[in-house]
Design an enzyme around this catalytic site. Sequence first.
Site, PDB file in Angstrom:
ATOM      1  CG  HIS A  55     -19.916   3.385  -9.061  1.00 44.75           C
ATOM      2  ND1 HIS A  55     -19.175   4.327  -8.150  1.00 44.75           N
ATOM      3  CD2 HIS A  55     -19.208   3.154  -9.957  1.00 44.75           C
ATOM      4  CE1 HIS A  55     -17.945   4.341  -8.714  1.00 44.75           C
ATOM      5  NE2 HIS A  55     -18.118   3.698  -9.980  1.00 44.75           N
TER       6      HIS A  55
ATOM      7  CG  HIS B 219     -13.257   0.689  -5.847  1.00 46.75           C
ATOM      8  ND1 HIS B 219     -13.985   1.915  -4.911  1.00 46.75           N
ATOM      9  CD2 HIS B 219     -12.877   1.384  -7.019  1.00 46.75           C
ATOM     10  CE1 HIS B 219     -14.143   2.811  -5.623  1.00 46.75           C
ATOM     11  NE2 HIS B 219     -13.444   2.701  -6.912  1.00 46.75           N
TER      12      HIS B 219
END
Length: 305
Positions: free
Chosen positions: A26, A100
């Site tokens: 992830h 991110h």
Amino acid sequence: MEFWMTNLPQSLRELPLIHLAIPGSHDSTTFAITKKSKISPDARNPIQYLKFLEPLLSPIMVKWSRTQSVDVTQQLNAGIRYFDLRIATKKGCGGFYFVHNLYSECVNGVLKEIRNFLDTHYGEVVILDCQHFFNMGAVEHCKFISLLVDTFGAKIQPRTDLTQLSLVKMTENGKQVVVIYRSDLREDFLWPGGCFPTPWANTVVIPKLISFLNQNLKRRNYSLGFVSQCVLTPNIWYVCKNIFSSLVNKCVLPLETAKYDWIRKQRAGLKGVNIIISDFIDYQDYRFCKEVIDLNEKILNCSKE
């Protein structure tokens, strides 16, 4: 583990790729995020408004944005075959970057690492899921797609019937890369997001996550791929309440027991799981990768019964 696809029994290599249990990471490239990383365009509005406080925010954001601690080559060697990618441009800089909340690694280097791995692992296949794009218009998309083609070339698998796409067929045809591109582009070698649904629980409550995973598996279309996101997701208010803690302490470690209990109850094959993704895939000597890959043995056991 680096040759697990190659070493699968022939009967499993002949199964559709969407019937195999495949471990994924992830936010795969967050290993490169550091306290010196700049705030990226995917950070939510409250952070964008407070960007002038970047020197103070970045050390806190690192603890909540970093979801992996090993690089792509280490992940590949451990058995990871699905990569969750967020791509953005950076003002004043050429090229593309993974993000991110904070800027991470330059795209070019990571793609070259994957290509180098594939060049020496002919029976292995990777799935690159280009999940989100930031600060990218039509011109940037064309440049990014050209970068993918320049890097992987003939290794890229064109769209086809997923129920007929197996490791054997891909290896015979010299194909090793499935590129999922979650945008409106429709190139014949880019797989639209609908081919690999990836429902997101968006919760920090473990029972809710497990219930969500089970409910969505039951609704799965078995002619398509499917991504089970076995991760807890804190929102910005949760982070504020736990500002002196971290993603690891509040969302990763508390999930470990329930995560493996859930994985062991699953099976691969028709009407089973496909791709399962996790944070910090290197914990406990890469236990996550091993547990997911071992689900493929259940197919063989069932066929013997």
